[in-house]
Design an enzyme around this catalytic site. Sequence first.
Site, PDB file in Angstrom:
ATOM      1  N   PRO A 186      18.978   3.584  -2.009  1.00  0.00           N
ATOM      2  CG  PRO A 186      21.148   4.139  -1.316  1.00  0.00           C
ATOM      3  CD  PRO A 186      19.917   4.728  -1.959  1.00  0.00           C
ATOM      4  N   GLY A 187      17.548   2.677   0.206  1.00  0.00           N
ATOM      5  CA  GLY A 187      16.553   2.160   1.162  1.00  0.00           C
ATOM      6  C   GLY A 187      15.158   2.049   0.594  1.00  0.00           C
ATOM      7  CB  ALA A 217      17.330   9.093 -10.413  1.00  0.00           C
ATOM      8  CD  GLU A 276      10.138   1.663 -15.651  1.00  0.00           C
ATOM      9  OE1 GLU A 276      11.169   2.106 -15.083  1.00  0.00           O
ATOM     10  OE2 GLU A 276       9.130   2.343 -15.827  1.00  0.00           O
ATOM     11  N   GLY A 335      12.868   0.839  -3.096  1.00  0.00           N
ATOM     12  CA  GLY A 335      12.755   0.451  -4.499  1.00  0.00           C
ATOM     13  C   GLY A 335      11.288   0.269  -4.819  1.00  0.00           C
ATOM     14  CB  SER A 336       8.980  -2.557  -4.239  1.00  0.00           C
ATOM     15  OG  SER A 336       9.735  -3.519  -4.921  1.00  0.00           O
ATOM     16  CG  ASP A 342      -0.399   4.362 -15.767  1.00  0.00           C
ATOM     17  OD1 ASP A 342      -0.097   3.385 -15.054  1.00  0.00           O
ATOM     18  OD2 ASP A 342      -1.282   5.189 -15.457  1.00  0.00           O
ATOM     19  CB  THR A 351      18.201   2.578 -17.004  1.00  0.00           C
ATOM     20  OG1 THR A 351      17.916   1.402 -16.256  1.00  0.00           O
ATOM     21  CG2 THR A 351      18.459   2.230 -18.461  1.00  0.00           C
ATOM     22  CB  THR A 373       9.417  -6.644  -8.720  1.00  0.00           C
ATOM     23  OG1 THR A 373       8.368  -6.533  -7.757  1.00  0.00           O
ATOM     24  CG2 THR A 373      10.643  -5.873  -8.245  1.00  0.00           C
TER      25      THR A 373
HETATM   26  C1  LIG Z   1      19.446  -3.058 -14.301  1.00  0.00           C
HETATM   27  C2  LIG Z   1      18.510  -2.214 -13.486  1.00  0.00           C
HETATM   28  C3  LIG Z   1      18.086  -1.003 -13.997  1.00  0.00           C
HETATM   29  C4  LIG Z   1      17.260  -0.182 -13.237  1.00  0.00           C
HETATM   30  N1  LIG Z   1      16.888   1.040 -13.730  1.00  0.00           N
HETATM   31  C5  LIG Z   1      16.229   1.910 -12.922  1.00  0.00           C
HETATM   32  C6  LIG Z   1      15.998   3.270 -13.329  1.00  0.00           C
HETATM   33  O1  LIG Z   1      16.321   3.674 -14.448  1.00  0.00           O
HETATM   34  N2  LIG Z   1      15.437   4.115 -12.431  1.00  0.00           N
HETATM   35  C7  LIG Z   1      15.067   3.720 -11.180  1.00  0.00           C
HETATM   36  O2  LIG Z   1      14.559   4.549 -10.424  1.00  0.00           O
HETATM   37  N3  LIG Z   1      15.243   2.435 -10.774  1.00  0.00           N
HETATM   38  C8  LIG Z   1      15.823   1.532 -11.604  1.00  0.00           C
HETATM   39  N4  LIG Z   1      16.053   0.245 -11.190  1.00  0.00           N
HETATM   40  C9  LIG Z   1      15.625  -0.162  -9.862  1.00  0.00           C
HETATM   41  C10 LIG Z   1      14.415  -1.075  -9.895  1.00  0.00           C
HETATM   42  O3  LIG Z   1      13.284  -0.364 -10.316  1.00  0.00           O
HETATM   43  C11 LIG Z   1      14.282  -1.657  -8.486  1.00  0.00           C
HETATM   44  O4  LIG Z   1      15.358  -2.563  -8.313  1.00  0.00           O
HETATM   45  C12 LIG Z   1      12.974  -2.354  -8.296  1.00  0.00           C
HETATM   46  O5  LIG Z   1      11.928  -1.415  -8.239  1.00  0.00           O
HETATM   47  C13 LIG Z   1      12.934  -3.187  -7.014  1.00  0.00           C
HETATM   48  O6  LIG Z   1      13.308  -2.428  -5.936  1.00  0.00           O
HETATM   49  P1  LIG Z   1      14.418  -2.945  -4.905  1.00  0.00           P
HETATM   50  O7  LIG Z   1      15.603  -3.325  -5.716  1.00  0.00           O
HETATM   51  O8  LIG Z   1      14.599  -1.978  -3.819  1.00  0.00           O
HETATM   52  O9  LIG Z   1      13.821  -4.295  -4.332  1.00  0.00           O
HETATM   53  P2  LIG Z   1      12.798  -4.469  -3.121  1.00  0.00           P
HETATM   54  O10 LIG Z   1      11.700  -3.486  -3.230  1.00  0.00           O
HETATM   55  O11 LIG Z   1      13.576  -4.523  -1.872  1.00  0.00           O
HETATM   56  O12 LIG Z   1      12.212  -5.907  -3.475  1.00  0.00           O
HETATM   57  C14 LIG Z   1      12.934  -7.124  -3.242  1.00  0.00           C
HETATM   58  C15 LIG Z   1      11.992  -8.271  -3.550  1.00  0.00           C
HETATM   59  O13 LIG Z   1      10.838  -8.198  -2.680  1.00  0.00           O
HETATM   60  C16 LIG Z   1       9.642  -8.158  -3.436  1.00  0.00           C
HETATM   61  N5  LIG Z   1       8.670  -7.270  -2.780  1.00  0.00           N
HETATM   62  C17 LIG Z   1       8.877  -6.003  -2.361  1.00  0.00           C
HETATM   63  N6  LIG Z   1       7.749  -5.489  -1.821  1.00  0.00           N
HETATM   64  C18 LIG Z   1       6.813  -6.470  -1.918  1.00  0.00           C
HETATM   65  C19 LIG Z   1       5.420  -6.555  -1.550  1.00  0.00           C
HETATM   66  N7  LIG Z   1       4.788  -5.537  -0.965  1.00  0.00           N
HETATM   67  N8  LIG Z   1       4.773  -7.713  -1.812  1.00  0.00           N
HETATM   68  C20 LIG Z   1       5.406  -8.766  -2.415  1.00  0.00           C
HETATM   69  N9  LIG Z   1       6.713  -8.739  -2.783  1.00  0.00           N
HETATM   70  C21 LIG Z   1       7.394  -7.605  -2.552  1.00  0.00           C
HETATM   71  C22 LIG Z   1      10.045  -7.595  -4.784  1.00  0.00           C
HETATM   72  O14 LIG Z   1       9.127  -7.987  -5.802  1.00  0.00           O
HETATM   73  C23 LIG Z   1      11.412  -8.216  -4.975  1.00  0.00           C
HETATM   74  O15 LIG Z   1      11.279  -9.509  -5.458  1.00  0.00           O
HETATM   75  C24 LIG Z   1      16.834  -0.617 -11.955  1.00  0.00           C
HETATM   76  C25 LIG Z   1      17.238  -1.855 -11.467  1.00  0.00           C
HETATM   77  C26 LIG Z   1      18.072  -2.653 -12.202  1.00  0.00           C
HETATM   78  C27 LIG Z   1      18.500  -3.975 -11.639  1.00  0.00           C
END
Ligand SMILES: Cc1cc2nc3c(=O)[nH]c(=O)nc-3n(C[C@H](O)[C@H](O)[C@H](O)COP(=O)(O)OP(=O)(O)OC[C@H]3O[C@@H](n4cnc5c(N)ncnc54)[C@H](O)[C@@H]3O)c2cc1C
Length: 420
Positions: A150-151, A146, A397, A153-154, A271, A180, A399
């Site tokens: 909410p605030g 995990a 893992e 991801g990337s 990695d 997951t 985007t």
């Molecule tokens: C089915 C599913 C399973 C998952 N499993 C796990 C898990 O087991 N553990 C876990 O921790 N997370 C998990 N995730 C979360 C997943 O890793 C995140 O959704 C992902 O990292 C993207 O983060 P976010 O959703 O906050 O999107 P954001 O970071 O808000 O990104 C939204 C969009 O903006 C783009 N973007 C963001 N920053 C940049 C940048 N600097 N330059 C260019 N484009 C950018 C992204 O590529 C994306 O297209 C899961 C998600 C899903 C849908």
Amino acid sequence: MIDFEFAPQVNAQLKMYHAIAERMMRPISREYDEREHEKPWQFYNAMWSMAQNLGPGASPEKSPGDKREKSEKADNGQKGDGAAKLRNLYTCLSTEELCWGDAGLFLSIPNPGLGGAAVAAAGTPEQKERFLKRFREGEPKWGAMAITEPGCGSDSAAITTTAVRDGDEYVINGTKIFCTAGQMAAEKSDGFVVVWATLDRTAGRAGIKPFVVEHHTPGMTVTRVENKLGIRASDTAMIVFDNCRVPTNHLLGSAEVNPTGGFKDVMATFDATRPIVAAMAIGVGRAALDYVRDFLAEHNKPIRYGISPRRLTAVERDFMEMEVELKAARLLTWRAAWMLDMGMRNSLEASMAKAKAGKAVTLITQKAVELLGPLGYSRKVLVEKWMRDAKINDIFEGTQQINLMIIARRILGYSSKELN
Ligand SMILES: Cc1cc2nc3c(=O)[nH]c(=O)nc-3n(C[C@H](O)[C@H](O)[C@H](O)COP(=O)(O)OP(=O)(O)OC[C@H]3O[C@@H](n4cnc5c(N)ncnc54)[C@H](O)[C@@H]3O)c2cc1C
């Protein structure tokens, strides 16, 4: 020398995985896609008992990410006991086979999963023994990781979940989403969740550490299980940590906040896991390609190889392009996994494999739906499902965009501050 020939023992294991995919996963694939939150217990139990009987290396229940010591390096050692030395590579091979069967079911098989990868990448030898040994001892268990909130991801450096030391415990507070196998790991089994939390928000990335939280630990609650587009047989959970206490020896690795140490445990985990996600994508892409190839052959339009390009039909040309994409992604994936097995730094290659495979499987499955016409779009066959299952490989893992940025940084020599 490059050797792509696998030992007979590995080929035999891959045949077995293919049989599992074909006979045990495909027949229930549609059912558990439609009944999203139901659990295929018969399948889990069968997979678990089979996993107990497999050797090292090609088995999905083994935690990827263990880097070999120099003395253990395989000297082109794919033969003989090579499977143990090429654990990450063979995990990718078995992953491809099983995801050819069903990627959602694959993600739900009892195994240490991403949680295990984090333990393997960030834990001390004693912690690896303590937390991963139980997976080999015969009880069905799930591991989850995990990071996402909410605030954030990337930008995982923006994690707000906190871990505060209180005597010989850490107290964890925060909310994690999209985890997951989170439900299975936290609630339904003797499993664990590796949660990433900050010890010191002022220290930025360096303050973020992984903690193992055992199933049913008071203060850890699954508050939601997502309804998803694809990989619907896999549970994706929201988990709230509310004054959740874990012993201090559940912090993986060192508690020291080293400002130059940065984010290395998170990166080491990615990695190891990115090549596996790439292999998942390749399995789904291969399923779609195989279906289209067989369909065309059955309708007296077999793909003709070796003829002049100007005599190819548009469909043949499309199909060959799809095949090329898949093969390129597979080679990148094998390389990234092999480098990890050799103890080499593979961050660039892991991101390359993940980015290429995510893009390839998205393209291949969409094209497969298109080439099959109305049949491809219908629920009579699994091709539309594979198109839905494919997209996640471009999201979790890291985007597509984030992996491309990592590749650019590494090739051009920019830091994460300089290129973001
Ligand atoms: C089915 C599913 C399973 C998952 N499993 C796990 C898990 O087991 N553990 C876990 O921790 N997370 C998990 N995730 C979360 C997943 O890793 C995140 O959704 C992902 O990292 C993207 O983060 P976010 O959703 O906050 O999107 P954001 O970071 O808000 O990104 C939204 C969009 O903006 C783009 N973007 C963001 N920053 C940049 C940048 N600097 N330059 C260019 N484009 C950018 C992204 O590529 C994306 O297209 C899961 C998600 C899903 C849908």
